[in-house]
Design an enzyme around this catalytic site. Sequence first.
Site, PDB file in Angstrom:
ATOM      1  N   SER A   1       0.817  -1.215   0.000  1.00  0.00           N
ATOM      2  CA  SER A   1       0.000   0.000   0.000  1.00  0.00           C
ATOM      3  C   SER A   1       0.849   1.263   0.000  1.00  0.00           C
ATOM      4  O   SER A   1       0.335   2.354  -0.278  1.00  0.00           O
ATOM      5  CB  SER A   1      -0.945   0.000   1.209  1.00  0.00           C
ATOM      6  OG  SER A   1      -1.888  -1.044   1.117  1.00  0.00           O
TER       7      SER A   1
ATOM      8  N   GLY B   1      -4.283  -2.127  -1.017  1.00  0.00           N
ATOM      9  CA  GLY B   1      -3.414  -1.776  -2.132  1.00  0.00           C
ATOM     10  C   GLY B   1      -3.157  -0.282  -2.175  1.00  0.00           C
ATOM     11  O   GLY B   1      -3.750   0.491  -1.424  1.00  0.00           O
TER      12      GLY B   1
ATOM     13  N   CYS C   1      -9.327  -2.096   3.482  1.00  0.00           N
ATOM     14  CA  CYS C   1      -8.584  -0.917   3.022  1.00  0.00           C
ATOM     15  C   CYS C   1      -8.985  -0.512   1.604  1.00  0.00           C
ATOM     16  O   CYS C   1     -10.098  -0.051   1.396  1.00  0.00           O
ATOM     17  CB  CYS C   1      -7.083  -1.162   3.168  1.00  0.00           C
ATOM     18  SG  CYS C   1      -6.116   0.366   3.215  1.00  0.00           S
ATOM     19  N   LEU C   2      -8.126  -0.696   0.592  1.00  0.00           N
ATOM     20  CA  LEU C   2      -8.512  -0.354  -0.768  1.00  0.00           C
ATOM     21  C   LEU C   2      -9.733  -1.163  -1.192  1.00  0.00           C
ATOM     22  O   LEU C   2     -10.623  -0.648  -1.883  1.00  0.00           O
ATOM     23  CB  LEU C   2      -7.356  -0.604  -1.738  1.00  0.00           C
ATOM     24  CG  LEU C   2      -7.618  -0.184  -3.190  1.00  0.00           C
ATOM     25  CD1 LEU C   2      -7.642   1.329  -3.330  1.00  0.00           C
ATOM     26  CD2 LEU C   2      -6.585  -0.791  -4.125  1.00  0.00           C
TER      27      LEU C   2
ATOM     28  N   GLN D   1     -12.759   0.589   0.000  1.00  0.00           N
ATOM     29  CA  GLN D   1     -13.077   1.762  -0.814  1.00  0.00           C
ATOM     30  C   GLN D   1     -13.668   1.354  -2.158  1.00  0.00           C
ATOM     31  O   GLN D   1     -14.595   2.014  -2.667  1.00  0.00           O
ATOM     32  CB  GLN D   1     -11.809   2.593  -1.005  1.00  0.00           C
ATOM     33  CG  GLN D   1     -11.267   3.165   0.291  1.00  0.00           C
ATOM     34  CD  GLN D   1      -9.809   3.598   0.193  1.00  0.00           C
ATOM     35  OE1 GLN D   1      -9.147   3.370  -0.821  1.00  0.00           O
ATOM     36  NE2 GLN D   1      -9.296   4.203   1.255  1.00  0.00           N
TER      37      GLN D   1
ATOM     38  N   GLY E   1      -4.708   6.770   2.201  1.00  0.00           N
ATOM     39  CA  GLY E   1      -4.727   8.203   1.946  1.00  0.00           C
ATOM     40  C   GLY E   1      -6.040   8.710   1.389  1.00  0.00           C
ATOM     41  O   GLY E   1      -6.186   9.911   1.144  1.00  0.00           O
ATOM     42  N   PHE E   2      -7.011   7.782   1.158  1.00  0.00           N
ATOM     43  CA  PHE E   2      -8.318   8.140   0.627  1.00  0.00           C
ATOM     44  C   PHE E   2      -9.397   7.616   1.560  1.00  0.00           C
ATOM     45  O   PHE E   2      -9.147   6.718   2.381  1.00  0.00           O
ATOM     46  CB  PHE E   2      -8.513   7.557  -0.771  1.00  0.00           C
ATOM     47  CG  PHE E   2      -7.630   8.177  -1.816  1.00  0.00           C
ATOM     48  CD1 PHE E   2      -8.124   9.154  -2.677  1.00  0.00           C
ATOM     49  CD2 PHE E   2      -6.302   7.795  -1.944  1.00  0.00           C
ATOM     50  CE1 PHE E   2      -7.304   9.718  -3.644  1.00  0.00           C
ATOM     51  CE2 PHE E   2      -5.481   8.359  -2.899  1.00  0.00           C
ATOM     52  CZ  PHE E   2      -5.980   9.334  -3.750  1.00  0.00           C
TER      53      PHE E   2
ATOM     54  N   HIS F   1      -6.922  -2.514   9.210  1.00  0.00           N
ATOM     55  CA  HIS F   1      -6.295  -3.823   8.984  1.00  0.00           C
ATOM     56  C   HIS F   1      -6.490  -4.732  10.196  1.00  0.00           C
ATOM     57  O   HIS F   1      -5.704  -4.686  11.145  1.00  0.00           O
ATOM     58  CB  HIS F   1      -4.802  -3.644   8.694  1.00  0.00           C
ATOM     59  CG  HIS F   1      -4.514  -3.144   7.323  1.00  0.00           C
ATOM     60  ND1 HIS F   1      -4.242  -3.982   6.259  1.00  0.00           N
ATOM     61  CD2 HIS F   1      -4.495  -1.890   6.812  1.00  0.00           C
ATOM     62  CE1 HIS F   1      -4.047  -3.277   5.169  1.00  0.00           C
ATOM     63  NE2 HIS F   1      -4.196  -1.989   5.480  1.00  0.00           N
TER      64      HIS F   1
ATOM     65  N   GLU G   1      -5.876  -7.802  10.520  1.00  0.00           N
ATOM     66  CA  GLU G   1      -4.834  -8.820  10.656  1.00  0.00           C
ATOM     67  C   GLU G   1      -3.616  -8.306  11.399  1.00  0.00           C
ATOM     68  O   GLU G   1      -2.776  -9.085  11.853  1.00  0.00           O
ATOM     69  CB  GLU G   1      -4.417  -9.319   9.270  1.00  0.00           C
ATOM     70  CG  GLU G   1      -3.392  -8.484   8.547  1.00  0.00           C
ATOM     71  CD  GLU G   1      -3.918  -7.149   8.031  1.00  0.00           C
ATOM     72  OE1 GLU G   1      -3.114  -6.275   7.685  1.00  0.00           O
ATOM     73  OE2 GLU G   1      -5.160  -6.977   7.989  1.00  0.00           O
TER      74      GLU G   1
END
Length: 379
Positions: free
Chosen positions: A51, A242, A271-272, A275, A313-314, A354, A356
């Site tokens: 990432s 990612g 995460c990604l 999104q 970052g998003f 995350h 994990e």
Amino acid sequence: MINPYKKNAKLVLSNGIVFPGFSFGASGTAFGEIVFNTGMTGYQEVITDPSYYGQILTFTYPEIGNTGINLEDSESSINVKGIIVRNYSSNNSNWRSLKDFNQWLVEKNIIGLYGIDTRALVKILRSNGSMNGILTSEDKTVENCLKKISEIPKMEGLNLSKEVTTKQQYLWQKPSETTFDIRKKYLEKTKKLKIVAIDFGIKKSILNRLVSHGCEILVLPYRSSLKDVLSNKPDGIFFSNGPGDPSSVNEGIDLARSLIEYGEIPMFGICLGHQIFGLALGGATYKLQFGHRGLNHPCGKNNKIEITSQNHGFAIDPNSLSKDIVKITHHNLNDNTVAGLEVNNKPIFSVQFHPEAGPGPHDSDYLFKKFVSLMLERC
């Protein structure tokens, strides 16, 4: 212990501010988005997290490298472009250490800068936002550096998943070394479940945690089609973390939209992946001023709080999500951004953090069991 053979190096930010310091690790020049991580431990995992692809990472913890490098903690073969620290240590003092930190950085071609005021740098990034910059140990003028920075694309609009995804599918069956709260009795009752994981820059520890919860994982490239996924007859589908701008990962968004419409197979995103789910559900994303990168972000809702690890970052715009389609399950309690969601009346959910990572507490590990439970209900 600081390297006595100091070689000058510097960081040049896009706003013209220069931080002179000293070089360690690989020599040369690296450019990209300058970000910071507030974690006190886990620098090997952080540096090898896909990432961070395309970024130069500042550690706020003042000394990095004192536990050396081992064989177990790398999350991938992908590395950050460069790192910035206050001090680095070449004196390893961990029983698992097999390699000197500086030596490893040289082998991985990661450029390092030390001896600067990282607190001042982080204050600039917090006030002005993450920005592009150049880290160099070469004799480059500030003017030349600023010219190069002006040519570097901004993170908005960049699809970096295509740079870090697997080129070919592979099967993952290695479990996590720790079991946290998983009981042998639970695993004995758990059917071996087949998961298809879409790789946008996946971390090894996510795969290991899923295996520890009784799964085997077939990892597919990020451009996989609906047919590619369904032909493997998965019990569940996972969308990974990612780098880059989620709104630019069109193939992943289209795949998620098709699978959500299909709606019969449990899906989990991190995460990604979270999104991408939000975008596939009709939502929108936006760039955070300086992102969330650290180990102590409180997340929750309805008086339930989890301490989480984050790197993004998003974020998803909560006003873009239809309450008729999706429910927000978690907020980041620092800034109230969306940290979790689930699709109404479908076995599909995701989180921005995350689970994990286990950054001290293991508050969020239950999410893997939730995913497994949804699969078992449908087997």
